[in-house]
Write a protein that holds these residues in place. Structure first.
Motif, PDB file in Angstrom:
ATOM      1  N   LEU A 120       0.826  -1.210   0.000  1.00 35.88           N
ATOM      2  CA  LEU A 120       0.000   0.000   0.000  1.00 35.88           C
ATOM      3  C   LEU A 120       0.858   1.258   0.000  1.00 35.88           C
ATOM      4  O   LEU A 120       0.558   2.228  -0.705  1.00 35.88           O
ATOM      5  CB  LEU A 120      -0.942   0.003   1.206  1.00 35.88           C
ATOM      6  N   LYS A 121       1.916   1.225   0.788  1.00 31.95           N
ATOM      7  CA  LYS A 121       2.799   2.390   0.845  1.00 31.95           C
ATOM      8  C   LYS A 121       3.508   2.609  -0.499  1.00 31.95           C
ATOM      9  O   LYS A 121       3.644   3.740  -0.956  1.00 31.95           O
ATOM     10  CB  LYS A 121       3.815   2.228   1.977  1.00 31.95           C
ATOM     11  N   SER A 122       3.918   1.527  -1.137  1.00 31.87           N
ATOM     12  CA  SER A 122       4.627   1.649  -2.418  1.00 31.87           C
ATOM     13  C   SER A 122       3.699   2.152  -3.521  1.00 31.87           C
ATOM     14  O   SER A 122       4.144   2.812  -4.465  1.00 31.87           O
ATOM     15  CB  SER A 122       5.242   0.307  -2.823  1.00 31.87           C
ATOM     16  N   LEU A 123       2.411   1.851  -3.417  1.00 29.48           N
ATOM     17  CA  LEU A 123       1.421   2.296  -4.400  1.00 29.48           C
ATOM     18  C   LEU A 123       0.776   3.624  -4.013  1.00 29.48           C
ATOM     19  O   LEU A 123      -0.116   4.111  -4.700  1.00 29.48           O
ATOM     20  CB  LEU A 123       0.320   1.233  -4.553  1.00 29.48           C
ATOM     21  N   ASP A 124       1.228   4.179  -2.891  1.00 28.86           N
ATOM     22  CA  ASP A 124       0.696   5.440  -2.384  1.00 28.86           C
ATOM     23  C   ASP A 124      -0.809   5.333  -2.083  1.00 28.86           C
ATOM     24  O   ASP A 124      -1.577   6.268  -2.318  1.00 28.86           O
ATOM     25  CB  ASP A 124       0.952   6.573  -3.380  1.00 28.86           C
ATOM     26  N   ASP A 135      -9.087   3.095  -9.224  1.00 26.62           N
ATOM     27  CA  ASP A 135      -9.891   2.743 -10.396  1.00 26.62           C
ATOM     28  C   ASP A 135      -9.080   2.128 -11.525  1.00 26.62           C
ATOM     29  O   ASP A 135      -9.547   1.251 -12.239  1.00 26.62           O
ATOM     30  CB  ASP A 135     -10.644   3.980 -10.913  1.00 26.62           C
ATOM     31  N   ASP A 136      -7.857   2.596 -11.708  1.00 26.63           N
ATOM     32  CA  ASP A 136      -7.035   2.115 -12.831  1.00 26.63           C
ATOM     33  C   ASP A 136      -5.977   1.116 -12.398  1.00 26.63           C
ATOM     34  O   ASP A 136      -5.047   0.818 -13.143  1.00 26.63           O
ATOM     35  CB  ASP A 136      -6.378   3.300 -13.543  1.00 26.63           C
ATOM     36  N   LYS A 137      -6.113   0.558 -11.203  1.00 25.74           N
ATOM     37  CA  LYS A 137      -5.086  -0.347 -10.682  1.00 25.74           C
ATOM     38  C   LYS A 137      -5.571  -1.784 -10.503  1.00 25.74           C
ATOM     39  O   LYS A 137      -4.849  -2.617  -9.963  1.00 25.74           O
ATOM     40  CB  LYS A 137      -4.567   0.172  -9.329  1.00 25.74           C
ATOM     41  N   LYS A 138      -6.782  -2.095 -10.936  1.00 31.06           N
ATOM     42  CA  LYS A 138      -7.322  -3.449 -10.782  1.00 31.06           C
ATOM     43  C   LYS A 138      -7.273  -3.893  -9.311  1.00 31.06           C
ATOM     44  O   LYS A 138      -6.821  -4.996  -8.983  1.00 31.06           O
ATOM     45  CB  LYS A 138      -6.545  -4.451 -11.654  1.00 31.06           C
TER      46      LYS A 138
END
Length: 221
Positions: A136-140, A151-154
């Motif tokens: 979660l932290k790496s994906l912000d 929405d755009d990350k599946k």
């Protein structure tokens, strides 16, 4: 929110949605023990229609008004809240809160008097796997503020289960009776969570549900 302004797009708040039916088990448990349980909030989508002398569908009733909101908050023993504005009344009157279905895992409100917290889970649909705190932290996404961020990350957001909510509520009962002993006895479990969020010292007034941490160990590894 559509009841407030149907001409405005509120979809950016969808990540905060939660199903009140998953709170029924906890509501009945508290009501059976003699608590007066009030369902609060400015607007509700549907009534729960629970037939119990100690459960009151206050929202949408003829008693609903701003003054009564403040009165109920002032007289309450503790709150059980999702990510909604009504929790601000608990903060105002320094009431303990069981915070459920929070999506922003790094969002810490240090000014709260006492809080037991459980979080929504993020599932990677491509890998069919729950995302860890590190993911979660790496994906912000650890401080998510808008639905568009996923929405755009599946990625699918999963709400807390009925049992996760129920166990957090029971932990609040025990904590109010024994001065938070159950969390002091599980210090290392709490410490590990805060270390994942890179806290050198964790807040003494905020605890993550022991049941939630033990049940979801893969998220915090």
């Amino acid at each position: 929110l559509n009841h407030i302004d149907r001409n405005r797009d509120w979809s950016h708040h969808n990540y905060r949605d939660s199903d009140p039916k998953k709170m029924i088990k906890s509501m009945i448990h508290l009501a059976d023990k003699g608590y007066k349980v009030f369902r609060c909030g400015k607007v509700i989508k549907e009534k729960l229609n629970l037939k119990h002398k100690n459960i009151f569908e206050y929202s949408g009733s003829e008693l609903f008004n701003d003054f009564m909101d403040y009165y109920l908050a002032y007289r309450s023993k503790f709150f059980v809240c999702a990510d909604s504005g009504f929790s601000n009344l608990a903060i105002l009157f320094k009431k303990p809160i069981v915070s459920i279905n929070y999506a922003s895992i790094s969002r810490v409100r240090k000014w709260i008097n006492f809080e037991i917290k459980i979080f929504k889970k993020f599932k990677d649909l491509k890998r069919n796997k729950l995302l860890s705190v590190t993911d979660l932290k790496s994906l912000d996404l650890d401080k998510i503020t808008r639905t568009e961020q996923i929405d755009d990350k599946k990625i699918k957001i999963e709400e807390n289960s009925e049992d996760e909510i129920f166990e957090a509520v029971k932990e609040m009962e025990l904590s109010l009776d024994n001065n938070w002993k159950i969390f002091k006895e599980n210090y290392n479990l709490q410490k590990k969570f805060w270390q994942k969020l890179e806290y050198t010292k964790y807040p003494k007034n905020i605890y993550i549900s022991n049941y939630y941490l033990m049940k979801n160990k893969e998220i915090f590894n």
